[in-house]
Design a protein around this motif. Structure first.
Motif, PDB file in Angstrom:
ATOM      1  N   SER A 170     -17.567 -22.340 151.464  1.00 52.34           N
ATOM      2  CA  SER A 170     -18.590 -22.749 152.462  1.00 52.34           C
ATOM      3  C   SER A 170     -19.845 -21.905 152.642  1.00 52.34           C
ATOM      4  CB  SER A 170     -17.647 -22.463 153.777  1.00 52.34           C
ATOM      5  OG  SER A 170     -17.420 -21.320 153.962  1.00 52.34           O
ATOM      6  N   PHE A 171     -20.702 -22.594 153.266  1.00 50.50           N
ATOM      7  CA  PHE A 171     -21.960 -21.975 153.361  1.00 50.50           C
ATOM      8  C   PHE A 171     -22.298 -22.075 154.846  1.00 50.50           C
ATOM      9  CE2 PHE A 171     -21.797 -24.019 149.135  1.00 50.50           C
ATOM     10  CZ  PHE A 171     -22.141 -22.905 148.349  1.00 50.50           C
ATOM     11  N   GLU A 172     -22.150 -20.806 155.451  1.00 52.71           N
ATOM     12  CA  GLU A 172     -22.463 -20.752 156.987  1.00 52.71           C
ATOM     13  C   GLU A 172     -23.846 -20.107 157.318  1.00 52.71           C
ATOM     14  OE1 GLU A 172     -18.862 -18.650 158.185  1.00 52.71           O
ATOM     15  OE2 GLU A 172     -17.641 -19.500 156.766  1.00 52.71           O
ATOM     16  N   ASN A 173     -24.524 -20.785 157.983  1.00 53.92           N
ATOM     17  CA  ASN A 173     -25.832 -20.255 158.573  1.00 53.92           C
ATOM     18  C   ASN A 173     -26.741 -19.981 157.369  1.00 53.92           C
ATOM     19  OD1 ASN A 173     -27.670 -19.656 160.616  1.00 53.92           O
ATOM     20  ND2 ASN A 173     -27.141 -17.312 160.651  1.00 53.92           N
ATOM     21  N   CYS A 174     -26.687 -21.046 156.412  1.00 58.38           N
ATOM     22  CA  CYS A 174     -27.630 -20.742 155.150  1.00 58.38           C
ATOM     23  C   CYS A 174     -28.496 -22.053 154.732  1.00 58.38           C
ATOM     24  CB  CYS A 174     -26.418 -20.663 153.906  1.00 58.38           C
ATOM     25  SG  CYS A 174     -25.370 -19.242 153.770  1.00 58.38           S
ATOM     26  N   ARG A 175     -29.711 -21.785 154.418  1.00 62.59           N
ATOM     27  CA  ARG A 175     -30.350 -22.685 153.841  1.00 62.59           C
ATOM     28  C   ARG A 175     -30.479 -22.696 152.246  1.00 62.59           C
ATOM     29  NH1 ARG A 175     -35.755 -20.689 155.361  1.00 62.59           N
ATOM     30  NH2 ARG A 175     -36.616 -22.287 154.070  1.00 62.59           N
ATOM     31  N   LEU A 176     -30.226 -23.895 151.826  1.00 61.18           N
ATOM     32  CA  LEU A 176     -30.155 -24.030 150.376  1.00 61.18           C
ATOM     33  C   LEU A 176     -31.053 -24.465 149.730  1.00 61.18           C
ATOM     34  CD1 LEU A 176     -26.440 -25.426 150.391  1.00 61.18           C
ATOM     35  CD2 LEU A 176     -27.071 -23.196 150.676  1.00 61.18           C
ATOM     36  N   ASP A 177     -32.648 -24.172 150.249  1.00 61.36           N
ATOM     37  CA  ASP A 177     -33.534 -24.712 149.382  1.00 61.36           C
ATOM     38  C   ASP A 177     -33.817 -24.055 148.105  1.00 61.36           C
ATOM     39  OD1 ASP A 177     -33.595 -24.398 152.164  1.00 61.36           O
ATOM     40  OD2 ASP A 177     -35.550 -25.168 152.055  1.00 61.36           O
ATOM     41  N   LYS A 178     -33.185 -23.007 147.848  1.00 59.71           N
ATOM     42  CA  LYS A 178     -33.569 -22.178 146.370  1.00 59.71           C
ATOM     43  C   LYS A 178     -32.094 -22.044 145.639  1.00 59.71           C
ATOM     44  CE  LYS A 178     -37.687 -19.994 147.372  1.00 59.71           C
ATOM     45  NZ  LYS A 178     -38.444 -18.677 147.285  1.00 59.71           N
ATOM     46  N   VAL A 179     -31.266 -23.014 146.015  1.00 61.16           N
ATOM     47  CA  VAL A 179     -30.080 -23.226 145.234  1.00 61.16           C
ATOM     48  C   VAL A 179     -30.158 -24.240 144.074  1.00 61.16           C
ATOM     49  CG1 VAL A 179     -27.648 -23.951 145.713  1.00 61.16           C
ATOM     50  CG2 VAL A 179     -28.549 -22.081 147.062  1.00 61.16           C
ATOM     51  N   ILE A 180     -29.377 -23.763 143.188  1.00 65.56           N
ATOM     52  CA  ILE A 180     -29.237 -24.628 141.969  1.00 65.56           C
ATOM     53  C   ILE A 180     -27.832 -25.130 141.977  1.00 65.56           C
ATOM     54  CG2 ILE A 180     -29.478 -25.313 139.481  1.00 65.56           C
ATOM     55  CD1 ILE A 180     -31.441 -22.686 139.375  1.00 65.56           C
ATOM     56  N   PRO A 181     -27.266 -26.340 142.247  1.00 69.66           N
ATOM     57  CA  PRO A 181     -26.236 -26.853 142.675  1.00 69.66           C
ATOM     58  C   PRO A 181     -25.364 -26.978 141.420  1.00 69.66           C
ATOM     59  CG  PRO A 181     -27.482 -28.720 142.699  1.00 69.66           C
ATOM     60  CD  PRO A 181     -28.323 -27.428 142.545  1.00 69.66           C
ATOM     61  N   PRO A 182     -23.847 -26.999 141.314  1.00 67.77           N
ATOM     62  CA  PRO A 182     -23.000 -27.203 140.025  1.00 67.77           C
ATOM     63  C   PRO A 182     -23.347 -28.366 139.445  1.00 67.77           C
ATOM     64  CG  PRO A 182     -21.782 -26.406 141.933  1.00 67.77           C
ATOM     65  CD  PRO A 182     -23.012 -26.770 142.471  1.00 67.77           C
ATOM     66  N   LEU A 183     -23.394 -28.394 138.264  1.00 65.81           N
ATOM     67  CA  LEU A 183     -23.464 -29.779 137.236  1.00 65.81           C
ATOM     68  C   LEU A 183     -22.131 -30.307 137.206  1.00 65.81           C
ATOM     69  CD1 LEU A 183     -25.731 -28.439 134.220  1.00 65.81           C
ATOM     70  CD2 LEU A 183     -26.473 -29.576 136.253  1.00 65.81           C
ATOM     71  N   ASP A 184     -21.159 -29.760 137.696  1.00 65.19           N
ATOM     72  CA  ASP A 184     -19.643 -30.306 137.447  1.00 65.19           C
ATOM     73  C   ASP A 184     -19.874 -31.672 138.599  1.00 65.19           C
ATOM     74  OD1 ASP A 184     -16.981 -30.610 139.098  1.00 65.19           O
ATOM     75  OD2 ASP A 184     -16.428 -29.421 137.280  1.00 65.19           O
ATOM     76  N   PRO A 185     -19.385 -32.762 138.120  1.00 64.45           N
ATOM     77  CA  PRO A 185     -19.435 -34.041 138.694  1.00 64.45           C
ATOM     78  C   PRO A 185     -18.926 -33.902 140.000  1.00 64.45           C
ATOM     79  CG  PRO A 185     -18.148 -34.563 136.814  1.00 64.45           C
ATOM     80  CD  PRO A 185     -18.740 -33.064 136.470  1.00 64.45           C
ATOM     81  N   ARG A 186     -17.713 -33.133 140.155  1.00 71.08           N
ATOM     82  CA  ARG A 186     -17.106 -33.586 141.471  1.00 71.08           C
ATOM     83  C   ARG A 186     -17.960 -32.926 142.567  1.00 71.08           C
ATOM     84  NH1 ARG A 186     -12.504 -29.215 139.859  1.00 71.08           N
ATOM     85  NH2 ARG A 186     -13.488 -29.317 137.804  1.00 71.08           N
ATOM     86  N   HIS A 187     -18.994 -32.369 142.655  1.00 69.16           N
ATOM     87  CA  HIS A 187     -19.824 -31.647 143.419  1.00 69.16           C
ATOM     88  C   HIS A 187     -21.024 -32.570 143.965  1.00 69.16           C
ATOM     89  CE1 HIS A 187     -17.972 -28.253 141.560  1.00 69.16           C
ATOM     90  NE2 HIS A 187     -17.947 -27.558 142.920  1.00 69.16           N
ATOM     91  N   VAL A 188     -21.334 -32.699 145.068  1.00 74.00           N
ATOM     92  CA  VAL A 188     -22.539 -33.216 145.546  1.00 74.00           C
ATOM     93  C   VAL A 188     -23.367 -32.143 146.569  1.00 74.00           C
ATOM     94  CG1 VAL A 188     -23.450 -35.056 147.325  1.00 74.00           C
ATOM     95  CG2 VAL A 188     -21.220 -35.533 145.717  1.00 74.00           C
TER      96      VAL A 188
END
Length: 255
Positions: A170-188
């Motif tokens: 989980s991401f609580e009180n987080c901005r994700l502007d500079k996050v590189i998300p997982p390439l795994d296809p189950r993630h959005v």
């Protein structure tokens, strides 16, 4: 109250390279430790206060129960197959460190700084990580039941999860502007999840107020308060009723 532990010297750590064991609960205060190389040593729940550990390598060592205090700095170190279970990584700066196949179960990252660190196939389970003090880090492998939490104003989390699986993360009180998300296809990756949830709530306001709609509304209201999220769709389908899960996916993921 138990008396303070006696202070240990730097030479004791150097001797551990040969003896492969430190006396239990050795306490190091204000030491500058550089170029240390330990392989297969048992460190017996050591305590480090105001220390600097720099350009050192630990391989296959038992550091379970280690405690860092008073702004200890760990800089450009390599930890491979190190046991950090039940450790307290408090008020510590980890800078440009690599943790490879380390075990952090029951460990705490409270009030520490993670700057430019890499975690490769580490066991990081059921813990919180300081989003406001995590910058330029890379995670590979599985994170399970981990909470990235920002203190104060919404925190800008800087992390590369491209080679990671986020299992109930989980991401609580987080901005994700500079996050590189997982390439795994189950993630959005949904850095704009609040706006998506608000649009869905507006569309839902005209729907009949049955039990399913009420549940969906509660879930969407929670997402509307978030700064961003990375949804693991398998996790979502596991914790929600099938109809609710698919309605949430349609509302949040659909264009």
């Amino acid at each position: 109250m138990s008396p303070p532990l006696p202070q240990a010297s730097l030479s004791l750590l150097q001797e551990a390279a040969t003896s492969l064991r430190l006396p239990d609960r050795s306490r190091f205060v204000g030491e500058h430790i550089e170029g240390l190389h330990l392989r297969g040593a048992t460190l017996g729940q050591p305590l480090f206060e105001r220390c600097t550990l720099q350009r050192s390598v630990l391989e296959g060592c038992d550091m379970s129960g280690v405690r860092f205090f008073e702004r200890t700095v760990v800089d450009a170190c390599q930890f491979t197959r190190v046991d950090f279970r039940a450790s307290g990584l408090n008020d510590t700066v980890f800078r440009d460190c690599v943790f490879d196949t380390c075990d952090f179960r029951q460990g705490r990252f409270d009030a520490c700084v993670l700057d430019g660190c890499t975690f490769i196939n580490c066991r990081i389970v059921d813990t919180g990580m300081p989003a406001h003090a995590t910058t330029g880090c890379r995670f590979e492998g599985v994170l399970k039941d981990v909470r990235f939490v920002g203190a104060g104003a919404p925190a800008l989390l800087e992390a590369d999860f491209s080679a990671c699986v986020l299992d109930y993360v989980s991401f609580e009180n987080c901005r994700l502007d500079k996050v590189i998300p997982p390439l795994d296809p189950r993630h959005v990756f949904l850095p704009d999840i609040a706006a998506r949830a608000r649009r869905a709530l507006e569309a839902l306001s005209a729907a009949p107020a049955d039990a399913a709609t009420k549940v969906l509304t509660r879930r969407l209201r929670r997402y509307a308060q978030m700064q961003g999220d990375i949804l693991n769709l398998d996790n979502l389908r596991h914790v929600e009723e099938p109809a609710v899960a698919e309605a949430l996916i349609a509302a949040l993921v659909g264009d």
